[in-house]
Motif scaffolding. Structure first.
Motif, mmCIF file in Angstrom:
data_model
loop_
_atom_site.group_PDB
_atom_site.id
_atom_site.type_symbol
_atom_site.label_atom_id
_atom_site.label_comp_id
_atom_site.label_asym_id
_atom_site.label_seq_id
_atom_site.Cartn_x
_atom_site.Cartn_y
_atom_site.Cartn_z
ATOM 1 N N VAL A 185 0.836 -1.206 0.000
ATOM 2 C CA VAL A 185 0.000 0.000 0.000
ATOM 3 C C VAL A 185 0.869 1.254 0.000
ATOM 4 N N LEU A 186 1.862 1.294 0.878
ATOM 5 C CA LEU A 186 2.713 2.477 1.008
ATOM 6 C C LEU A 186 3.515 2.745 -0.257
ATOM 7 N N TRP B 248 1.186 4.022 -3.010
ATOM 8 C CA TRP B 248 0.777 5.407 -2.746
ATOM 9 C C TRP B 248 1.906 6.388 -3.052
ATOM 10 N N VAL C 120 -5.709 6.490 -1.019
ATOM 11 C CA VAL C 120 -5.210 5.914 0.240
ATOM 12 C C VAL C 120 -5.318 6.877 1.426
ATOM 13 N N PRO C 121 -4.955 8.166 1.293
ATOM 14 C CA PRO C 121 -5.061 9.070 2.454
ATOM 15 C C PRO C 121 -6.490 9.235 2.978
ATOM 16 N N TRP D 253 -8.768 6.685 3.117
ATOM 17 C CA TRP D 253 -9.354 5.405 3.501
ATOM 18 C C TRP D 253 -9.886 5.455 4.935
ATOM 19 N N TYR E 189 -4.511 -6.999 -0.344
ATOM 20 C CA TYR E 189 -3.985 -5.954 -1.236
ATOM 21 C C TYR E 189 -2.797 -6.473 -2.038
ATOM 22 N N HIS F 265 2.666 6.426 -6.994
ATOM 23 C CA HIS F 265 1.586 7.005 -7.778
ATOM 24 C C HIS F 265 1.425 8.501 -7.506
ATOM 25 N N THR F 266 1.684 8.909 -6.286
ATOM 26 C CA THR F 266 1.501 10.318 -5.927
ATOM 27 C C THR F 266 2.685 11.185 -6.359
ATOM 28 N N TRP G 150 -8.864 -0.172 5.358
ATOM 29 C CA TRP G 150 -7.596 -0.692 5.860
ATOM 30 C C TRP G 150 -7.714 -2.156 6.273
ATOM 31 N N ARG H 26 -3.619 10.700 -8.718
ATOM 32 C CA ARG H 26 -4.351 10.890 -7.467
ATOM 33 C C ARG H 26 -4.592 9.533 -6.795
ATOM 34 N N SER H 27 -4.302 9.471 -5.505
ATOM 35 C CA SER H 27 -4.484 8.232 -4.753
ATOM 36 C C SER H 27 -5.550 8.418 -3.689
#
Length: 362
Positions: free
Chosen positions: A123-124, A127, A140-141, A143, A161, A130-131, A148, A137-138
């Protein structure tokens, strides 16, 4: 002259007393760790259909991809479950509460900790890249807790994931259910294996694969059934038959084949792969321990590497021929394997304790 004949005969037919069945099987299992992981990487590698369809003729790529990724490599996951079930129950005289608790506690480090970490890492990394690299645009921030939690269970299509880790998730569930398996395999081994085997033959899904092959391995382990030399003897006939079987299946296409044909091919392929490994071990083949040690790292990171590579590659490059498609496919296998092995070696040298925790002490 007679001495030369005797010497050549001894090379071709090693004596069973020189290597007992249990020791041979142990070496087979160790040897197979790396090639089976390469098989899993092969399953997840490939060129997106939109890119393939833009190339006029792609018959060679289609056949090679189908044969390697969708036929031969599909032997890997069932074999891993078989080996895991075998090792879990091997040398267990009686599954007492203390023995069961010890095995579960051991798997907290070998399975649970790496499972939690490598899903978070996926995930990290996604993110961050991609960012800040791809400028996409992600979500994840933003969620919430349910998002999670889905990372470790059912993020998409019943997968976590980091989706190859569904194997670890299912393996933990089978470990928890060990007392039930012990009771069933002690009381009703044949009906249980028959029913789970038929379930797998008819469905072939992840759940059926997990239950049948883990329990088959468990049955072999509980009964201390060593079969290394049997595999050695079966290697040649199984190898010849499987080559023909796999070529027919790949050429015909899985979508046009009965599912039972594919499942039987997996059984034949498993015998072939383990038999060839037995022959390699018996004839003194090198073990490549550093590659075996890097296997889990490659397994846990390959989809992360593939995802980033494909996002970058297919934004700037489009294969224009059959051969280019094939080369891109082969590179998508070699790159995650090579990068994973190199990064593992660096981490193991610089941060050995952390690396041991991230790979479950392997």
């Amino acid at each position: 002259m007679e001495q030369k004949k005797e010497r050549s005969r001894s090379v071709c037919r090693p004596r069973q007393e020189e290597l007992d069945d249990a020791a041979l099987l142990s070496r087979i299992i160790s040897l197979l760790r790396f090639p089976l992981i390469v098989g899993i990487v092969c399953i997840h590698a490939g060129v997106p259909e939109s890119v393939v369809s833009a190339v006029g003729s792609h018959a060679v790529y289609d056949f090679v991809h189908e044969w390697s990724a969708q036929v031969v490599a599909r032997v890997a996951v069932p074999l891993f479950f078989l080996i895991s079930g075998y090792l879990f129950f091997l040398n267990v005289e009686r599954l007492t509460l203390a023995a069961y608790g010890h095995k579960l506690w051991k798997r907290v480090r070998t399975l649970f900790v790496p499972y939690v970490w490598w899903n978070v890492a996926a995930v990290l990394v996604a993110w961050l890249f991609h960012t800040y690299v791809f400028h996409l645009r992600s979500a994840v921030p933003h969620w919430d807790l349910s998002h999670w939690l889905s990372v470790w269970w059912d993020y998409r299509g019943g997968m976590p994931y980091n989706y190859p880790l569904w194997y670890i998730r299912n393996l933990m569930l089978m470990a928890v259910a060990a007392p039930l398996q012990w009771w069933l395999l002690k009381r009703l081994p044949r009906p249980v294996l028959l029913l789970t085997g038929v379930w797998w033959l008819l469905s072939g899904g992840n759940a059926a694969t997990t239950v049948f092959f883990f329990m088959l391995g468990a049955w072999l382990g509980i009964g201390k059934r060593s079969f290394g030399w049997a595999l050695w003897r079966l290697a040649r006939p199984a190898g010849v038959l499987y080559v023909m079987w796999s070529v027919v299946e790949a050429g015909w296409g899985r979508e046009f084949m009965p599912s039972v044909f594919h499942q039987l091919g997996i059984v034949l392929g498993a015998v072939c792969v383990m038999g060839l490994a037995a022959r390699y071990v018996v004839h003194g083949g090198r073990q490549w321990k550093w590659l075996q040690a890097s296997s889990f790292w490659i397994y846990a990171t390959h989809v992360i590497v593939l995802g980033l590579t494909q996002t970058w590659l297919f934004r700037s490059y489009r294969p224009e021929s059959d051969i280019e498609l094939l080369l891109v496919f082969m590179a998508q296998i070699a790159w995650p394997v090579g990068a994973g092995a190199a990064l593992y070696a660096l981490m193991h040298k610089c941060l050995p304790r952390l690396t041991a925790w991230l790979t479950g002490g392997r």
